[in-house]
Design a protein around this motif. Sequence first.
Motif, PDB file in Angstrom:
ATOM      1  N   PRO A  96      67.701  -3.255   2.896  1.00 30.62           N
ATOM      2  CA  PRO A  96      67.444  -3.487   1.473  1.00 30.62           C
ATOM      3  C   PRO A  96      67.608  -4.959   1.093  1.00 30.62           C
ATOM      4  CG  PRO A  96      68.779  -1.526   1.771  1.00 30.62           C
ATOM      5  CD  PRO A  96      68.685  -2.178   3.111  1.00 30.62           C
ATOM      6  N   ARG A  97      66.684  -5.423   0.273  1.00 25.65           N
ATOM      7  CA  ARG A  97      66.669  -6.827  -0.145  1.00 25.65           C
ATOM      8  C   ARG A  97      66.981  -6.938  -1.636  1.00 25.65           C
ATOM      9  NH1 ARG A  97      62.117 -11.178   1.712  1.00 25.65           N
ATOM     10  NH2 ARG A  97      62.761 -12.952   0.445  1.00 25.65           N
TER      11      ARG A  97
ATOM     12  N   THR B 171      59.168  -8.994  -1.156  1.00 23.74           N
ATOM     13  CA  THR B 171      58.761  -9.412  -2.501  1.00 23.74           C
ATOM     14  C   THR B 171      57.273  -9.707  -2.483  1.00 23.74           C
ATOM     15  OG1 THR B 171      59.248 -11.737  -2.026  1.00 23.74           O
ATOM     16  CG2 THR B 171      61.030 -10.401  -2.966  1.00 23.74           C
ATOM     17  N   PRO B 172      56.600  -9.665  -3.620  1.00 24.08           N
ATOM     18  CA  PRO B 172      55.150  -9.896  -3.627  1.00 24.08           C
ATOM     19  C   PRO B 172      54.747 -11.218  -2.983  1.00 24.08           C
ATOM     20  CG  PRO B 172      55.838  -8.975  -5.723  1.00 24.08           C
ATOM     21  CD  PRO B 172      57.096  -9.255  -4.956  1.00 24.08           C
ATOM     22  N   GLY B 173      55.549 -12.251  -3.141  1.00 25.07           N
ATOM     23  CA  GLY B 173      55.179 -13.556  -2.610  1.00 25.07           C
ATOM     24  C   GLY B 173      55.554 -13.784  -1.169  1.00 25.07           C
ATOM     25  N   ASP B 174      56.312 -12.868  -0.570  1.00 25.76           N
ATOM     26  CA  ASP B 174      56.740 -13.017   0.822  1.00 25.76           C
ATOM     27  C   ASP B 174      55.764 -12.266   1.717  1.00 25.76           C
ATOM     28  OD1 ASP B 174      57.992 -13.245   3.245  1.00 25.76           O
ATOM     29  OD2 ASP B 174      59.942 -12.535   2.548  1.00 25.76           O
ATOM     30  N   THR B 175      54.918 -13.011   2.408  1.00 27.98           N
ATOM     31  CA  THR B 175      53.874 -12.404   3.231  1.00 27.98           C
ATOM     32  C   THR B 175      54.401 -11.879   4.559  1.00 27.98           C
ATOM     33  OG1 THR B 175      53.271 -14.486   4.324  1.00 27.98           O
ATOM     34  CG2 THR B 175      52.179 -13.983   2.226  1.00 27.98           C
ATOM     35  N   GLY B 176      55.599 -12.353   4.944  1.00 30.18           N
ATOM     36  CA  GLY B 176      56.084 -11.961   6.263  1.00 30.18           C
ATOM     37  C   GLY B 176      55.191 -12.499   7.360  1.00 30.18           C
ATOM     38  N   SER B 177      54.675 -13.699   7.164  1.00 29.79           N
ATOM     39  CA  SER B 177      53.735 -14.359   8.074  1.00 29.79           C
ATOM     40  C   SER B 177      52.347 -13.731   7.970  1.00 29.79           C
ATOM     41  CB  SER B 177      54.243 -14.304   9.522  1.00 29.79           C
ATOM     42  OG  SER B 177      53.326 -14.888  10.407  1.00 29.79           O
ATOM     43  N   ASP B 178      52.217 -12.466   8.366  1.00 29.10           N
ATOM     44  CA  ASP B 178      50.911 -11.805   8.317  1.00 29.10           C
ATOM     45  C   ASP B 178      51.031 -10.338   7.906  1.00 29.10           C
ATOM     46  OD1 ASP B 178      52.150 -10.740  10.523  1.00 29.10           O
ATOM     47  OD2 ASP B 178      50.583 -11.267  11.954  1.00 29.10           O
ATOM     48  N   LYS B 179      52.209  -9.930   7.445  1.00 27.66           N
ATOM     49  CA  LYS B 179      52.410  -8.504   7.147  1.00 27.66           C
ATOM     50  C   LYS B 179      51.612  -8.059   5.928  1.00 27.66           C
ATOM     51  CE  LYS B 179      55.101  -8.672  10.638  1.00 27.66           C
ATOM     52  NZ  LYS B 179      54.966 -10.113  10.914  1.00 27.66           N
TER      53      LYS B 179
ATOM     54  N   GLY C 238      63.999  -6.534   3.644  1.00 28.29           N
ATOM     55  CA  GLY C 238      63.339  -5.630   2.717  1.00 28.29           C
ATOM     56  C   GLY C 238      61.923  -5.225   3.042  1.00 28.29           C
ATOM     57  N   PHE C 239      61.490  -5.399   4.292  1.00 30.16           N
ATOM     58  CA  PHE C 239      60.116  -5.038   4.665  1.00 30.16           C
ATOM     59  C   PHE C 239      60.030  -3.573   5.110  1.00 30.16           C
ATOM     60  CE2 PHE C 239      59.903  -9.619   4.943  1.00 30.16           C
ATOM     61  CZ  PHE C 239      58.613  -9.915   4.526  1.00 30.16           C
ATOM     62  N   ASN C 240      58.788  -3.086   5.188  1.00 34.68           N
ATOM     63  CA  ASN C 240      58.488  -1.745   5.705  1.00 34.68           C
ATOM     64  C   ASN C 240      59.114  -0.668   4.831  1.00 34.68           C
ATOM     65  OD1 ASN C 240      57.161  -0.090   7.640  1.00 34.68           O
ATOM     66  ND2 ASN C 240      59.110   0.267   8.684  1.00 34.68           N
TER      67      ASN C 240
ATOM     68  N   LEU D 183      68.543  -4.053  -6.245  1.00 31.85           N
ATOM     69  CA  LEU D 183      67.729  -4.215  -5.037  1.00 31.85           C
ATOM     70  C   LEU D 183      66.254  -4.257  -5.438  1.00 31.85           C
ATOM     71  CD1 LEU D 183      69.701  -1.761  -2.738  1.00 31.85           C
ATOM     72  CD2 LEU D 183      69.653  -4.260  -2.580  1.00 31.85           C
ATOM     73  N   ASN D 184      65.452  -4.948  -4.654  1.00 32.09           N
ATOM     74  CA  ASN D 184      64.084  -5.292  -5.067  1.00 32.09           C
ATOM     75  C   ASN D 184      63.108  -4.128  -5.119  1.00 32.09           C
ATOM     76  OD1 ASN D 184      65.047  -7.867  -5.127  1.00 32.09           O
ATOM     77  ND2 ASN D 184      63.711  -8.690  -3.536  1.00 32.09           N
TER      78      ASN D 184
END
Length: 485
Positions: free
Chosen positions: A294-295, A82-90, A303-305, A343-344
């Motif tokens: 899928p997220r 999601t736009p707000g989920d940085t994945g720490s540094d992703k 849901g990354f990558n 799904l997002n």
Amino acid sequence: MKKYSPLILLMILLTIPFQSCEDDLDVALNENQSEIDILNNPASAIKLANGVYSKNLEYDMNAFSWIGITSITSDDADKGSTPGDTGSDKNKLDALDFVSSSTSFTDVWKARYQGIGRANRALYYIQQLDLDPVFKNRLIGEIKFLRALWYFDLVRCFGGVPIVTTVIDVNDFESVNNIVYVRKSKQETYAQIELDLADAIEKLPLKSQYSQEDKGRATKGSAQALLAKAYLYQEKWQQSYDMAGEVINSGEYALLADYAQVWRQVGENKSESIFEVQATLTNGIQDYTNVQGPRGVPDMGWGFNTPSLSLTNSYEAGDLRKAATIMFIPSVLWDGIVAPTTLNNPRYNYKAYQSAVAEDWDGNRGMTAKNLRVLKYSDILLIRAEAGFHIGNTGEALSRINEIRHRAGLADAPDVTLQSIWKERRWEMAMEHDRWFDLVRTGQAQTAMAADGKTFVVGKHEVFPIPQEQITASGGRLTQNNGYN
């Protein structure tokens, strides 16, 4: 500081900086055994080798951080989630905003040196065991292949790195400072990779010579394939061409008829497989599929990558690899599961999908039984084509490219260029952790990143920053790559 016998220290993870003795120890064997017990028990050898392999299953080795720096950085993938989920540094990796304090670089560095530490300690003990010479050499070859694989990852990511090939006493500050904390050149790092792989090639059996219970172990073909790839990255075209030819002419490998099955359970360890990380329900690769699942609703992962529009729009019409690589939302998946509009994201990595109904599944998304393909036969065909083109053997290059195109449902290419080979490589290897490195080594990175709305800084972004915590721990002995603080 606590004192431990050499045996208890047997499987300590060698890391930079070193862990203290109070940290958790990864001890594979009975702590009450003495060193002489181990040296007189040949069964220990297989445990030592398996302990080296098992590092590939850990979260910091092949999961979120590796996915981030090898795929999300490239034009093949976006951060996703999601736009707000940085994945720490992703988010920073996606924007090419590399900083030396990023978790991803620290994980990749430390995990591989931990693996190298396991390899060094296992070699130290196995070389002293009284074993059947053929079996002993095989284990040494397997471990040297793994050590070379991890150094190959490190040199592609960071350039020249410290080369540690022996067991280092953590209290031997002179060795720590002069070996562990001193970077070697890129050329010296590749020389070590070549040395390990040459020895592994001499010692390892062919894939067909392994018993069923040993499937998935490193083979002569694994070492030859990795060496062909290492030669390619150094632009040693003739050596790369010849070594790829050794793999092709061995008769041990072939393309699967259906590209879509290569990354499914049905394709594991089949004819196209040269080396895979072996995963089971009880001992899987931690969160590799979960990170990319899928997220949204239904919730199938983080849901990354997610495959980019750049990749999606690049395929030729009719290329079967597109639908096998990109999960489009909404759709009915290959196993009959419905992926709905709730799904997002509009796309996900199909190669990372683990079916809950058609493959081994126990509901634990963080530990799935999905193997990770590291080296596959189509990669070798592409290496043969690229190296062949550079030495003027365009006929061989075209033949190998058309072999790949046939499987993809495409017509023969009438001729071959370096650019057409690179395009085939992108489509064949999409989302398989090679795209970023391919862009860098072929000089395409600046143009490709610009087309994807990113700024690649020539003279800086060819390598990632050395993790700052490693530089600090070394007292500044480790030097930083150009352009990074």
